[in-house]
Motif scaffolding. Structure first.
Motif, PDB file in Angstrom:
ATOM      1  N   LEU A  16      95.668  62.678 -54.262  1.00 38.74           N
ATOM      2  CA  LEU A  16      95.471  61.518 -55.141  1.00 38.74           C
ATOM      3  C   LEU A  16      96.785  61.058 -55.750  1.00 38.74           C
ATOM      4  O   LEU A  16      97.008  59.853 -55.933  1.00 38.74           O
ATOM      5  CB  LEU A  16      94.454  61.851 -56.228  1.00 38.74           C
ATOM      6  N   TRP A  17      97.676  61.999 -56.079  1.00 39.50           N
ATOM      7  CA  TRP A  17      98.994  61.655 -56.629  1.00 39.50           C
ATOM      8  C   TRP A  17      99.803  60.860 -55.597  1.00 39.50           C
ATOM      9  O   TRP A  17     100.412  59.842 -55.920  1.00 39.50           O
ATOM     10  CB  TRP A  17      99.725  62.929 -57.041  1.00 39.50           C
ATOM     11  N   VAL A  18      99.788  61.310 -54.339  1.00 39.82           N
ATOM     12  CA  VAL A  18     100.514  60.612 -53.277  1.00 39.82           C
ATOM     13  C   VAL A  18      99.924  59.221 -53.064  1.00 39.82           C
ATOM     14  O   VAL A  18     100.665  58.232 -52.929  1.00 39.82           O
ATOM     15  CB  VAL A  18     100.479  61.427 -51.967  1.00 39.82           C
ATOM     16  N   THR A  22     101.956  55.801 -53.733  1.00 34.61           N
ATOM     17  CA  THR A  22     102.153  54.909 -52.591  1.00 34.61           C
ATOM     18  C   THR A  22     101.695  53.499 -52.927  1.00 34.61           C
ATOM     19  O   THR A  22     102.408  52.522 -52.661  1.00 34.61           O
ATOM     20  CB  THR A  22     101.381  55.439 -51.362  1.00 34.61           C
ATOM     21  N   LEU A  23     100.537  53.376 -53.519  1.00 33.17           N
ATOM     22  CA  LEU A  23     100.032  52.046 -53.878  1.00 33.17           C
ATOM     23  C   LEU A  23     100.912  51.358 -54.912  1.00 33.17           C
ATOM     24  O   LEU A  23     101.211  50.167 -54.798  1.00 33.17           O
ATOM     25  CB  LEU A  23      98.590  52.157 -54.387  1.00 33.17           C
ATOM     26  N   VAL A  24     101.359  52.103 -55.915  1.00 28.82           N
ATOM     27  CA  VAL A  24     102.218  51.525 -56.954  1.00 28.82           C
ATOM     28  C   VAL A  24     103.551  51.075 -56.364  1.00 28.82           C
ATOM     29  O   VAL A  24     104.027  49.971 -56.622  1.00 28.82           O
ATOM     30  CB  VAL A  24     102.442  52.530 -58.105  1.00 28.82           C
ATOM     31  N   PHE A  25     104.168  51.935 -55.551  1.00 30.46           N
ATOM     32  CA  PHE A  25     105.475  51.597 -55.007  1.00 30.46           C
ATOM     33  C   PHE A  25     105.401  50.495 -53.953  1.00 30.46           C
ATOM     34  O   PHE A  25     106.335  49.695 -53.840  1.00 30.46           O
ATOM     35  CB  PHE A  25     106.162  52.851 -54.457  1.00 30.46           C
ATOM     36  N   PRO A  31     112.503  51.177 -54.975  1.00 34.80           N
ATOM     37  CA  PRO A  31     113.198  51.843 -53.856  1.00 34.80           C
ATOM     38  C   PRO A  31     112.549  53.162 -53.430  1.00 34.80           C
ATOM     39  O   PRO A  31     111.889  53.834 -54.222  1.00 34.80           O
ATOM     40  CB  PRO A  31     114.605  52.091 -54.397  1.00 34.80           C
ATOM     41  N   ARG A  32     112.788  53.491 -52.164  1.00 33.47           N
ATOM     42  CA  ARG A  32     112.193  54.688 -51.580  1.00 33.47           C
ATOM     43  C   ARG A  32     112.701  55.963 -52.247  1.00 33.47           C
ATOM     44  O   ARG A  32     111.946  56.915 -52.419  1.00 33.47           O
ATOM     45  CB  ARG A  32     112.490  54.726 -50.084  1.00 33.47           C
ATOM     46  N   TRP A  33     113.985  55.999 -52.641  1.00 38.38           N
ATOM     47  CA  TRP A  33     114.519  57.205 -53.281  1.00 38.38           C
ATOM     48  C   TRP A  33     113.799  57.488 -54.595  1.00 38.38           C
ATOM     49  O   TRP A  33     113.579  58.643 -54.950  1.00 38.38           O
ATOM     50  CB  TRP A  33     116.036  57.103 -53.495  1.00 38.38           C
ATOM     51  N   ALA A  34     113.396  56.442 -55.312  1.00 36.41           N
ATOM     52  CA  ALA A  34     112.655  56.629 -56.563  1.00 36.41           C
ATOM     53  C   ALA A  34     111.258  57.176 -56.280  1.00 36.41           C
ATOM     54  O   ALA A  34     110.741  58.013 -57.025  1.00 36.41           O
ATOM     55  CB  ALA A  34     112.565  55.318 -57.333  1.00 36.41           C
ATOM     56  N   VAL A  38     109.939  60.674 -57.924  1.00 35.98           N
ATOM     57  CA  VAL A  38     108.725  60.753 -58.743  1.00 35.98           C
ATOM     58  C   VAL A  38     107.680  61.636 -58.060  1.00 35.98           C
ATOM     59  O   VAL A  38     106.987  62.419 -58.721  1.00 35.98           O
ATOM     60  CB  VAL A  38     108.164  59.338 -59.018  1.00 35.98           C
ATOM     61  N   LEU A  39     107.578  61.531 -56.745  1.00 37.34           N
ATOM     62  CA  LEU A  39     106.610  62.341 -55.996  1.00 37.34           C
ATOM     63  C   LEU A  39     106.879  63.831 -56.188  1.00 37.34           C
ATOM     64  O   LEU A  39     105.996  64.582 -56.613  1.00 37.34           O
ATOM     65  CB  LEU A  39     106.664  61.981 -54.514  1.00 37.34           C
ATOM     66  N   PHE A  40     108.100  64.259 -55.876  1.00 38.04           N
ATOM     67  CA  PHE A  40     108.413  65.681 -55.977  1.00 38.04           C
ATOM     68  C   PHE A  40     108.492  66.151 -57.418  1.00 38.04           C
ATOM     69  O   PHE A  40     108.144  67.291 -57.727  1.00 38.04           O
ATOM     70  CB  PHE A  40     109.702  66.005 -55.220  1.00 38.04           C
ATOM     71  N   GLY A  41     108.918  65.278 -58.319  1.00 33.48           N
ATOM     72  CA  GLY A  41     108.917  65.636 -59.739  1.00 33.48           C
ATOM     73  C   GLY A  41     107.510  65.868 -60.264  1.00 33.48           C
ATOM     74  O   GLY A  41     107.248  66.819 -60.997  1.00 33.48           O
TER      75      GLY A  41
END
Length: 60
Positions: A16-18, A22-25, A31-34, A38-41
């Motif tokens: 659900l986090w992913v 994904t939807l927000v970004f 940018p993809r690096w952000a 945020v994903l790994f954080g």
């Protein structure tokens, strides 16, 4: 909590986090690096918080 149940809950929460990120970004065009930061954080924070919960009930 049993190991299988814990694994299913972890899988659901991280999925659900992913999906949310994904939807927000995709909507905002950030940018993809952000995204990966945020994903790994977020996953790291989840693991740090829930590891303390599981560590308290283990019998020796």
């Amino acid at each position: 909590m049993s190991g299988a149940f814990r694994l299913l809950v972890d899988l659901l929460v991280i999925s659900l986090w992913v999906l949310l990120l994904t939807l927000v970004f995709l909507e905002t065009g950030w940018p993809r690096w952000a995204f990966y930061g945020v994903l790994f954080g977020g996953i790291g924070l989840y693991v740090a918080v829930t590891a303390a919960w599981a560590g308290g009930d283990r019998e020796k």
